[in-house]
Write a protein that holds these residues in place. Structure first.
Motif, short mmCIF file in Angstrom:
data_model
loop_
_atom_site.label_atom_id
_atom_site.label_comp_id
_atom_site.label_asym_id
_atom_site.label_seq_id
_atom_site.Cartn_x
_atom_site.Cartn_y
_atom_site.Cartn_z
N ILE A 93 71.58 32.77 -87.22
CA ILE A 93 71.18 31.95 -86.07
C ILE A 93 71.71 30.53 -85.96
O ILE A 93 72.37 30.05 -85.21
N GLY A 94 71.84 30.00 -87.22
CA GLY A 94 71.93 28.45 -87.52
C GLY A 94 73.60 28.42 -87.27
O GLY A 94 74.04 27.56 -86.72
N ILE A 95 74.37 29.43 -88.00
CA ILE A 95 75.89 29.56 -87.81
C ILE A 95 76.04 29.67 -86.72
O ILE A 95 77.15 29.07 -86.08
N ARG A 96 75.67 30.63 -85.65
CA ARG A 96 76.21 31.02 -84.48
C ARG A 96 75.84 29.66 -83.62
O ARG A 96 76.54 29.50 -82.62
N TRP A 118 73.69 13.79 -84.67
CA TRP A 118 72.22 13.38 -84.67
C TRP A 118 71.41 14.48 -84.16
O TRP A 118 71.89 15.03 -83.05
N ILE A 119 70.32 14.76 -84.88
CA ILE A 119 69.19 15.62 -84.43
C ILE A 119 67.96 14.73 -84.07
O ILE A 119 67.50 14.11 -84.83
N GLU A 120 67.48 14.91 -82.83
CA GLU A 120 66.24 14.08 -82.12
C GLU A 120 65.14 14.27 -83.32
O GLU A 120 64.72 15.28 -83.50
N ASN A 121 64.63 13.02 -83.41
CA ASN A 121 63.46 12.73 -84.32
C ASN A 121 63.72 13.31 -85.77
O ASN A 121 62.94 13.17 -86.74
N GLU A 122 65.07 13.88 -86.10
CA GLU A 122 65.12 14.12 -87.74
C GLU A 122 66.20 13.13 -88.25
O GLU A 122 66.07 12.53 -89.27
N GLY A 123 67.31 12.67 -87.30
CA GLY A 123 68.13 11.74 -87.78
C GLY A 123 69.55 12.55 -88.25
O GLY A 123 69.92 13.77 -87.50
N PRO A 124 70.45 12.07 -88.81
CA PRO A 124 72.08 12.34 -89.09
C PRO A 124 71.72 13.78 -89.93
O PRO A 124 71.30 13.89 -90.93
N ILE A 125 72.64 14.80 -89.34
CA ILE A 125 72.59 16.17 -90.34
C ILE A 125 73.76 16.82 -90.23
O ILE A 125 74.65 16.62 -89.28
N PHE A 126 74.18 17.16 -91.38
CA PHE A 126 75.57 17.70 -91.84
C PHE A 126 75.94 19.04 -91.01
O PHE A 126 74.89 20.00 -91.33
N ILE A 127 76.69 19.35 -90.18
CA ILE A 127 76.91 20.42 -89.52
C ILE A 127 78.32 21.11 -89.90
O ILE A 127 78.45 22.51 -89.63
N SER A 128 79.45 20.43 -90.73
CA SER A 128 80.34 21.21 -91.07
C SER A 128 80.94 20.32 -92.28
O SER A 128 80.87 19.27 -92.35
N ILE A 158 82.62 18.55 -104.75
CA ILE A 158 81.52 17.90 -104.49
C ILE A 158 80.79 18.68 -103.11
O ILE A 158 81.66 18.62 -102.15
N ASN A 159 80.11 19.52 -103.17
CA ASN A 159 79.51 20.42 -102.28
C ASN A 159 78.37 19.56 -101.24
O ASN A 159 77.95 18.90 -101.59
N VAL A 160 78.79 19.67 -100.02
CA VAL A 160 77.95 19.30 -98.95
C VAL A 160 76.93 20.21 -98.20
O VAL A 160 77.63 21.15 -97.89
N ARG A 161 75.70 20.20 -98.44
CA ARG A 161 74.58 21.20 -97.82
C ARG A 161 74.66 21.32 -96.28
O ARG A 161 74.19 19.94 -95.95
N VAL A 162 75.48 21.93 -95.65
CA VAL A 162 75.45 21.96 -94.15
C VAL A 162 73.84 22.24 -93.95
O VAL A 162 73.24 23.12 -94.36
#
Length: 248
Positions: free
Chosen positions: A74-77, A108-118, A128-132
């Motif tokens: 679901i997250g990927i979609r 930016w995710i509300e109330n969470e902060g910056p989040i890696f999406i890609s 160096i792996n980045v955890r999506v």
């Protein structure tokens, strides 16, 4: 209106458990989840059974809980439908090819902060792996510093204050750092993770609002953080190209 306000408490509780698992760097036991969510084991167990049954969580042979395949799907979609993700991907791939370093995109995710999406990893032997899906701090990471500098203060203040208090950081020093970032147009850090250097640049939308941060991540001593380095120049160039693609 009154019924809408009430909502369904059990859904909110279940989501809080999923969120706790997603924020952890490793799978959690029922005891750990009980403490994090402040719930008795007997109560949280019933939620865990249902969450595993629908595929939102999965239980390992070591009795620890991790995100389930259905939730990941679901997250990927969902990410595939994010406009910035779709439009930025060709530019990210080209920057990755040019520099041969890991390139990551955060929103930016509300109330969470910056989040890696890609992200696109380098072809080097040491990767160096980045955890999506991982959330990065505003005060100590290059990506976070971009949001702290360019995102509306009304959105970032509470999270920044919380980090400053938790890490006993100097607010004046942070303000000076953010002032430099606004002036130079990019952020960098060599101390967030030992041996890792990151340079990050802002991506703006049609209304001149910050919509994402583009980050180059590599080994310290390899990536040059100076203004005239190829890493900084190519990063800023790509961030501007994506911004133009978004209508900035």
């Amino acid at each position: 209106m009154e019924m809408e306000k009430k909502g369904i408490k059990s859904i909110e509780v279940g989501f809080s458990i999923v969120k706790a698992v997603s924020r952890s760097d490793e799978p959690l036991t029922i005891t750990e989840l009980s403490k994090i969510c402040n719930m008795p084991k007997s109560q949280i167990y019933r939620y865990l059974v249902s969450l595993c049954r629908i595929g939102f969580l999965k239980k390992g042979s070591d009795l620890r809980y991790a995100l389930g395949d259905e939730l990941i799907s679901i997250g990927i979609r969902a990410m595939e439908n994010v406009d910035i993700h779709i439009k930025a991907q060709p530019f990210i791939k080209q920057l990755n090819k040019t520099l041969d370093e890991t390139i990551a995109l955060a929103i930016w995710i509300e109330n969470e902060g910056p989040i890696f999406i890609s992200w696109e990893e380098s072809s080097k032997l040491i990767k160096i792996n980045v955890r999506v899906g991982s959330i990065v701090p505003l005060t100590t990471s290059a990506t976070g510093n971009i949001f702290a500098a360019f995102y509306p203060e009304t959105k970032t203040k509470d999270l920044i204050d919380r980090e400053l208090s938790k890490n006993q950081m100097n607010q004046k020093q942070l303000e000076e750092t953010l002032s430099t970032i606004k002036k130079e147009g990019y952020a960098y850090t060599q101390s967030y993770l030992p041996g890792i250097t990151a340079i990050s640049a802002p991506i703006f939308g049609p209304n001149k609002e910050l919509v994402a941060a583009l980050t180059v991540i590599g080994l310290s001593g390899v990536i040059d953080i100076s203004e005239n380095s190829i890493y900084t120049k190519e990063l800023l160039k790509t961030a501007k190209e994506i911004s133009r693609e978004l209508g900035y």
